[in-house]
Design a protein around this motif. Structure first.
Motif, PDB file in Angstrom:
ATOM      1  N   ARG A   1      41.760  53.532  45.546  1.00 34.42           N
ATOM      2  CA  ARG A   1      40.759  52.502  45.273  1.00 34.42           C
ATOM      3  C   ARG A   1      41.108  51.744  43.992  1.00 34.42           C
ATOM      4  O   ARG A   1      41.019  50.510  43.935  1.00 34.42           O
ATOM      5  N   ASP A   2      41.546  52.512  42.954  1.00 36.81           N
ATOM      6  CA  ASP A   2      41.928  51.852  41.704  1.00 36.81           C
ATOM      7  C   ASP A   2      43.138  50.939  41.902  1.00 36.81           C
ATOM      8  O   ASP A   2      43.194  49.829  41.375  1.00 36.81           O
ATOM      9  N   ARG A   3      44.134  51.423  42.664  1.00 34.75           N
ATOM     10  CA  ARG A   3      45.310  50.573  42.923  1.00 34.75           C
ATOM     11  C   ARG A   3      44.908  49.314  43.693  1.00 34.75           C
ATOM     12  O   ARG A   3      45.406  48.218  43.415  1.00 34.75           O
TER      13      ARG A   3
ATOM     14  N   ILE B   1      42.601  42.401  41.689  1.00 39.00           N
ATOM     15  CA  ILE B   1      42.422  41.696  40.420  1.00 39.00           C
ATOM     16  C   ILE B   1      43.668  40.878  40.095  1.00 39.00           C
ATOM     17  O   ILE B   1      43.583  39.713  39.686  1.00 39.00           O
ATOM     18  N   GLU B   2      44.850  41.472  40.306  1.00 39.33           N
ATOM     19  CA  GLU B   2      46.088  40.748  40.020  1.00 39.33           C
ATOM     20  C   GLU B   2      46.215  39.517  40.913  1.00 39.33           C
ATOM     21  O   GLU B   2      46.619  38.435  40.452  1.00 39.33           O
ATOM     22  N   LYS B   3      45.866  39.690  42.191  1.00 44.51           N
ATOM     23  CA  LYS B   3      45.944  38.548  43.100  1.00 44.51           C
ATOM     24  C   LYS B   3      44.918  37.485  42.717  1.00 44.51           C
ATOM     25  O   LYS B   3      45.208  36.277  42.744  1.00 44.51           O
TER      26      LYS B   3
ATOM     27  N   LEU C   1      34.545  43.225  30.728  1.00 44.61           N
ATOM     28  CA  LEU C   1      35.397  44.373  31.070  1.00 44.61           C
ATOM     29  C   LEU C   1      35.306  45.457  30.004  1.00 44.61           C
ATOM     30  O   LEU C   1      35.283  46.648  30.308  1.00 44.61           O
TER      31      LEU C   1
ATOM     32  N   ARG D   1      41.943  47.925  43.696  1.00 42.38           N
ATOM     33  CA  ARG D   1      41.170  47.070  42.787  1.00 42.38           C
ATOM     34  C   ARG D   1      42.124  46.299  41.862  1.00 42.38           C
ATOM     35  O   ARG D   1      41.966  45.089  41.667  1.00 42.38           O
ATOM     36  N   ILE D   2      43.129  47.018  41.321  1.00 45.84           N
ATOM     37  CA  ILE D   2      44.103  46.356  40.441  1.00 45.84           C
ATOM     38  C   ILE D   2      44.874  45.287  41.208  1.00 45.84           C
ATOM     39  O   ILE D   2      45.095  44.170  40.714  1.00 45.84           O
ATOM     40  N   GLU D   3      45.239  45.617  42.433  1.00 43.32           N
ATOM     41  CA  GLU D   3      45.967  44.636  43.251  1.00 43.32           C
ATOM     42  C   GLU D   3      45.111  43.404  43.515  1.00 43.32           C
ATOM     43  O   GLU D   3      45.593  42.254  43.400  1.00 43.32           O
TER      44      GLU D   3
END
Length: 162
Positions: A118-120, A126-128, A157, A122-124
């Protein structure tokens, strides 16, 4: 007739003397030997009977010992059955506990993997989103408004609202 009578009496006396001699020989020589032989055979027979009784007693003791051994065997068998049952139940309980521990560990590992995924994700996202926002922001938002938005987002944040 005198000679005949003498011959007859001579035969009678001879026969009587023969019988007396036989009786005396019997009593003096043969009867003691027969009595000794009979006594020896009686003693031998008594000894054989005593041995037979001793052997019967030994057989009875051996049968009692076999009976005790059979009882011990039955008792040992029942004890073994109890121990085997107890050990089986203990092994099953240990196996169940180990299985439950493995399942709990696997569930924890699954939860950690799910949180990491889920964190990965979310980070993906967010990065996109940031990449897309950077691409569109330059054309839509002024530099001053961009700074305000970035500062507000960073503050959100940092405070944990994100």
């Amino acid at each position: 007739m005198n000679l005949e009578l003498l011959a007859r009496w001579s035969q009678i006396v001879g026969a009587i003397l023969f019988v007396i001699a036989i009786v005396l020989i019997w009593k003096k020589y043969i009867a003691p030997g027969v009595a000794a032989y009979q006594a020896a055979k009686n003693a031998e027979l008594a000894d054989a009977e005593a041995r037979r009784e001793h052997i019967r007693a030994d057989v009875a003791a051996a049968r009692a010992e076999v009976e005790r051994a059979d009882e011990d065997c039955r008792e040992i068998t029942s004890r073994v059955d109890v121990v085997v049952k107890r050990e089986r139940e203990k092994s099953l309980a240990e196996a169940r506990a180990e299985a439950e521990r493995v399942v709990r560990n696997a569930e924890g590992e699954l939860e950690r993997a799910r949180l990491a995924a889920r964190d990965r994700l979310r980070i993906e996202f967010i990065e996109k989103a940031l990449a897309k926002a950077r691409g569109e922001a330059a054309t839509r938002v002024s530099e001053d408004a961009n700074r305000k938005l970035v500062a507000g987002t960073v503050d959100d944040l940092v405070r944990g609202r994100g």
